[in-house]
Design a protein around this motif. Structure first.
Motif, PDB file in Angstrom:
ATOM      1  N   TRP A 192       0.928  -1.329   0.083  1.00 57.00           N
ATOM      2  CA  TRP A 192       0.159  -0.062   0.075  1.00 57.00           C
ATOM      3  C   TRP A 192       0.844   1.117   0.036  1.00 57.00           C
ATOM      4  O   TRP A 192       2.033   1.571   0.674  1.00 57.00           O
ATOM      5  CB  TRP A 192      -1.041  -0.005   1.085  1.00 57.00           C
ATOM      6  N   THR A 193       0.530   2.376  -0.702  1.00 60.05           N
ATOM      7  CA  THR A 193       0.884   3.555  -0.517  1.00 60.05           C
ATOM      8  C   THR A 193      -0.256   4.506   0.481  1.00 60.05           C
ATOM      9  O   THR A 193      -1.308   4.275  -0.014  1.00 60.05           O
ATOM     10  CB  THR A 193       0.572   4.441  -2.094  1.00 60.05           C
ATOM     11  N   VAL A 194       0.156   4.695   1.471  1.00 64.00           N
ATOM     12  CA  VAL A 194      -0.544   5.483   2.741  1.00 64.00           C
ATOM     13  C   VAL A 194      -0.461   6.671   2.866  1.00 64.00           C
ATOM     14  O   VAL A 194       0.634   7.378   2.817  1.00 64.00           O
ATOM     15  CB  VAL A 194      -0.240   4.542   3.997  1.00 64.00           C
ATOM     16  N   ILE A 195      -1.768   7.600   2.560  1.00 60.82           N
ATOM     17  CA  ILE A 195      -1.644   8.836   2.904  1.00 60.82           C
ATOM     18  C   ILE A 195      -2.170   9.126   4.223  1.00 60.82           C
ATOM     19  O   ILE A 195      -3.158   8.484   4.728  1.00 60.82           O
ATOM     20  CB  ILE A 195      -2.569   9.629   1.988  1.00 60.82           C
ATOM     21  N   LEU A 196      -1.350   9.414   5.046  1.00 59.60           N
ATOM     22  CA  LEU A 196      -1.737   9.441   6.778  1.00 59.60           C
ATOM     23  C   LEU A 196      -1.518  10.809   7.211  1.00 59.60           C
ATOM     24  O   LEU A 196      -0.718  11.602   7.090  1.00 59.60           O
ATOM     25  CB  LEU A 196      -0.731   8.677   7.289  1.00 59.60           C
ATOM     26  N   GLY A 197      -2.674  11.170   8.173  1.00 56.58           N
ATOM     27  CA  GLY A 197      -2.683  12.447   8.887  1.00 56.58           C
ATOM     28  C   GLY A 197      -3.557  12.104   9.954  1.00 56.58           C
ATOM     29  O   GLY A 197      -4.271  11.239  10.210  1.00 56.58           O
ATOM     30  N   ALA A 198      -3.422  12.811  11.155  1.00 51.24           N
ATOM     31  CA  ALA A 198      -4.188  12.457  12.437  1.00 51.24           C
ATOM     32  C   ALA A 198      -4.131  13.623  13.318  1.00 51.24           C
ATOM     33  O   ALA A 198      -3.639  14.618  13.013  1.00 51.24           O
ATOM     34  CB  ALA A 198      -3.217  11.463  13.353  1.00 51.24           C
ATOM     35  N   LEU A 199      -4.950  13.567  14.236  1.00 50.69           N
ATOM     36  CA  LEU A 199      -5.361  14.817  15.170  1.00 50.69           C
ATOM     37  C   LEU A 199      -4.467  14.548  16.525  1.00 50.69           C
ATOM     38  O   LEU A 199      -3.835  13.430  16.835  1.00 50.69           O
ATOM     39  CB  LEU A 199      -6.544  14.906  15.742  1.00 50.69           C
ATOM     40  N   GLY A 200      -4.384  15.672  17.394  1.00 50.05           N
ATOM     41  CA  GLY A 200      -3.065  15.665  18.421  1.00 50.05           C
ATOM     42  C   GLY A 200      -3.499  14.783  19.715  1.00 50.05           C
ATOM     43  O   GLY A 200      -2.534  14.753  20.307  1.00 50.05           O
ATOM     44  N   ASP A 201      -4.626  13.959  19.666  1.00 49.38           N
ATOM     45  CA  ASP A 201      -4.886  13.442  20.774  1.00 49.38           C
ATOM     46  C   ASP A 201      -4.701  11.856  20.487  1.00 49.38           C
ATOM     47  O   ASP A 201      -5.058  11.108  21.224  1.00 49.38           O
ATOM     48  CB  ASP A 201      -6.230  13.798  21.451  1.00 49.38           C
ATOM     49  N   LYS A 202      -4.208  11.570  19.380  1.00 47.20           N
ATOM     50  CA  LYS A 202      -4.003  10.095  19.125  1.00 47.20           C
ATOM     51  C   LYS A 202      -2.721   9.656  19.214  1.00 47.20           C
ATOM     52  O   LYS A 202      -1.470  10.153  19.221  1.00 47.20           O
ATOM     53  CB  LYS A 202      -4.445  10.413  17.577  1.00 47.20           C
ATOM     54  N   ARG A 255       2.863  -2.187   9.629  1.00 41.17           N
ATOM     55  CA  ARG A 255       3.901  -3.019   9.561  1.00 41.17           C
ATOM     56  C   ARG A 255       4.025  -4.223   8.593  1.00 41.17           C
ATOM     57  O   ARG A 255       3.100  -4.937   8.560  1.00 41.17           O
ATOM     58  CB  ARG A 255       4.929  -3.536  10.769  1.00 41.17           C
ATOM     59  N   GLY A 256       4.943  -3.993   7.389  1.00 37.20           N
ATOM     60  CA  GLY A 256       4.758  -5.493   6.479  1.00 37.20           C
ATOM     61  C   GLY A 256       3.808  -5.061   5.256  1.00 37.20           C
ATOM     62  O   GLY A 256       3.656  -5.811   4.630  1.00 37.20           O
ATOM     63  N   LYS A 257       3.016  -4.072   5.439  1.00 34.77           N
ATOM     64  CA  LYS A 257       2.093  -3.641   4.542  1.00 34.77           C
ATOM     65  C   LYS A 257       2.134  -2.476   3.537  1.00 34.77           C
ATOM     66  O   LYS A 257       1.463  -2.426   2.618  1.00 34.77           O
ATOM     67  CB  LYS A 257       0.581  -3.611   5.070  1.00 34.77           C
ATOM     68  N   VAL A 258       3.040  -1.823   3.968  1.00 30.99           N
ATOM     69  CA  VAL A 258       3.344  -0.402   3.330  1.00 30.99           C
ATOM     70  C   VAL A 258       4.722  -0.425   2.379  1.00 30.99           C
ATOM     71  O   VAL A 258       5.479  -0.594   2.899  1.00 30.99           O
ATOM     72  CB  VAL A 258       3.309   0.686   4.420  1.00 30.99           C
ATOM     73  N   ARG A 259       4.513   0.197   1.369  1.00 27.57           N
ATOM     74  CA  ARG A 259       5.442   0.421   0.327  1.00 27.57           C
ATOM     75  C   ARG A 259       5.922   1.948   0.618  1.00 27.57           C
ATOM     76  O   ARG A 259       7.241   2.155   0.558  1.00 27.57           O
ATOM     77  CB  ARG A 259       5.350   0.009  -0.944  1.00 27.57           C
ATOM     78  N   ARG A 260       4.967   2.786   0.617  1.00 30.07           N
ATOM     79  CA  ARG A 260       5.569   4.079   0.869  1.00 30.07           C
ATOM     80  C   ARG A 260       4.243   4.812   1.698  1.00 30.07           C
ATOM     81  O   ARG A 260       3.249   4.430   1.572  1.00 30.07           O
ATOM     82  CB  ARG A 260       5.788   4.958  -0.793  1.00 30.07           C
ATOM     83  N   LEU A 261       4.695   5.920   2.307  1.00 27.34           N
ATOM     84  CA  LEU A 261       3.848   6.665   3.277  1.00 27.34           C
ATOM     85  C   LEU A 261       3.990   7.957   2.893  1.00 27.34           C
ATOM     86  O   LEU A 261       4.980   8.456   3.000  1.00 27.34           O
ATOM     87  CB  LEU A 261       3.830   6.182   4.550  1.00 27.34           C
ATOM     88  N   PHE A 262       2.848   8.826   2.526  1.00 26.51           N
ATOM     89  CA  PHE A 262       2.886  10.288   2.507  1.00 26.51           C
ATOM     90  C   PHE A 262       2.405  10.800   3.651  1.00 26.51           C
ATOM     91  O   PHE A 262       0.939  10.849   3.957  1.00 26.51           O
ATOM     92  CB  PHE A 262       2.223  10.674   1.219  1.00 26.51           C
ATOM     93  N   ALA A 263       2.956  11.441   4.571  1.00 24.47           N
ATOM     94  CA  ALA A 263       2.769  12.262   5.759  1.00 24.47           C
ATOM     95  C   ALA A 263       2.065  13.450   5.538  1.00 24.47           C
ATOM     96  O   ALA A 263       2.962  14.510   4.940  1.00 24.47           O
ATOM     97  CB  ALA A 263       3.725  12.424   6.811  1.00 24.47           C
ATOM     98  N   THR A 264       0.931  13.809   6.069  1.00 21.16           N
ATOM     99  CA  THR A 264       0.235  15.244   5.783  1.00 21.16           C
ATOM    100  C   THR A 264      -0.523  15.625   6.881  1.00 21.16           C
ATOM    101  O   THR A 264      -0.438  14.777   8.218  1.00 21.16           O
ATOM    102  CB  THR A 264      -0.595  15.133   4.613  1.00 21.16           C
ATOM    103  N   ALA A 265      -1.299  16.913   6.766  1.00 17.23           N
ATOM    104  CA  ALA A 265      -1.909  17.264   7.881  1.00 17.23           C
ATOM    105  C   ALA A 265      -3.244  17.855   7.445  1.00 17.23           C
ATOM    106  O   ALA A 265      -3.350  18.483   6.507  1.00 17.23           O
ATOM    107  CB  ALA A 265      -1.322  18.237   8.905  1.00 17.23           C
TER     108      ALA A 265
END
Length: 311
Positions: free
Chosen positions: A203-213, A223-233
């Protein structure tokens, strides 16, 4: 609701229950699908405290329908039922999911309800957890009417079900999914669903989250499922900065996974889809805010692609 002459209202709590604005309603049926650790700064640090907050929606004279609960929440549910002297229908005891089999585009399920058993019901949603949610929903509606449901009407209604932003497939080339999972438990369920329904994809993951997580707890399930990850907000005062998301992702996933920081969910979605290629998989997740921003972008890209294909 009075102006619209609503016959039946399904009112979802926004946060917790006891102090949520929706708690002004006195429902004939109260539903608690589950309890997990989230919004701990507001609801409490333990499952027991969170369960107490959520179970405050249960009113005198109502019926409580519960999904699978951890022991701490189970104890509080029993206490609340005894306190109010009301009826409770418990998952696995009074009703249950009999069987769930993967089908094209969803699940074929058999449900033993409170009053009736419903067989060969097609649920057009992804994620095994949705089959349990359906069982809870069936028990809730049976409780509202105080009787069995018409099996044909049930099958027709379930076949039309949608769940935007919940393991929702937007496109197939690449396989493009938006999912609003936003806590450690949700990511565990998401990982199980990806393994079960899409086992061959990286998977290519686009990941963002809020501050209480709990970012580390969430990402470890990938782990073991991701080829690349795009960190965003996402657009929120509570959003975790993209560089912080990226830092945690690099620490948890290791050097074999490419991690990039991208400003803005829309840009991250566009870059992620381009990087995945037609045979890859892309998922935008980590927050309902991310899901809400990613979904229209993904849908617009599908429309653009179909328009270009017609040309």
């Amino acid at each position: 609701f009075a102006e619209r002459a609503v016959d039946v209202g399904v009112i979802e709590v926004g946060l917790g229950g006891r102090l949520d604005s929706t708690n002004v309603a006195d429902g004939r049926v109260a539903v608690l699908t589950g309890v997990s650790k989230e919004h701990v700064r507001v609801l409490g640090a333990t499952l027991r405290e969170i369960a107490i907050e959520k179970l405050a929606i249960v009113k005198p004279g109502s019926i409580l329908v519960t999904g699978p609960l951890p022991p701490e929440a189970e104890n509080e549910a029993e206490r609340r039922v005894a306190e109010l002297g009301i009826q409770r229908w418990k998952y696995g005891v009074d009703y249950r999911l009999q069987d769930a089999a993967l089908a094209v585009g969803g699940w074929m399920v058999d449900i033993e309800g409170v009053y009736e058993t419903y067989e060969d019901v097609f649920l057009p949603l992804h994620g095994r957890y949705q089959t349990r949610n359906l069982a809870v929903a069936v028990a809730a509606i049976e409780s509202l009417f105080g009787r069995a449901l018409d099996p044909g009407a049930l099958r027709e209604g379930v076949a039309a079900a949608t769940s935007p932003g919940r393991l929702e497939v937007i496109d197939h080339r690449p396989l493009t999914i938006v999912d609003g999972s936003h806590n450690e438990e949700g990511f565990g369920v998401l990982a199980e669903s990806l393994d079960e329904e899409f086992p061959l994809l990286e998977w290519t993951v686009i990941l963002g989250a809020l501050g209480d997580k709990d970012l580390e707890g969430m990402i470890c399930h990938l782990r073991g499922k991701v080829r690349r990850l795009f960190a965003t907000a996402p657009v929120s005062d509570r959003a975790i900065p993209a560089e912080e998301v990226a830092g945690v992702a690099r620490s948890v996933l290791g050097s074999d996974v490419e991690v990039r920081e991208v400003a803005g969910v829309e840009a991250a979605v566009r870059e992620g889809i381009a990087a995945a290629g037609e045979d890859g998989g892309v998922i935008a997740t980590g927050s309902l805010y991310v899901a809400g921003e990613a979904r229209p972008v993904m849908r617009s890209l599908v429309k653009q692609a179909s328009g270009a294909a017609r040309l």
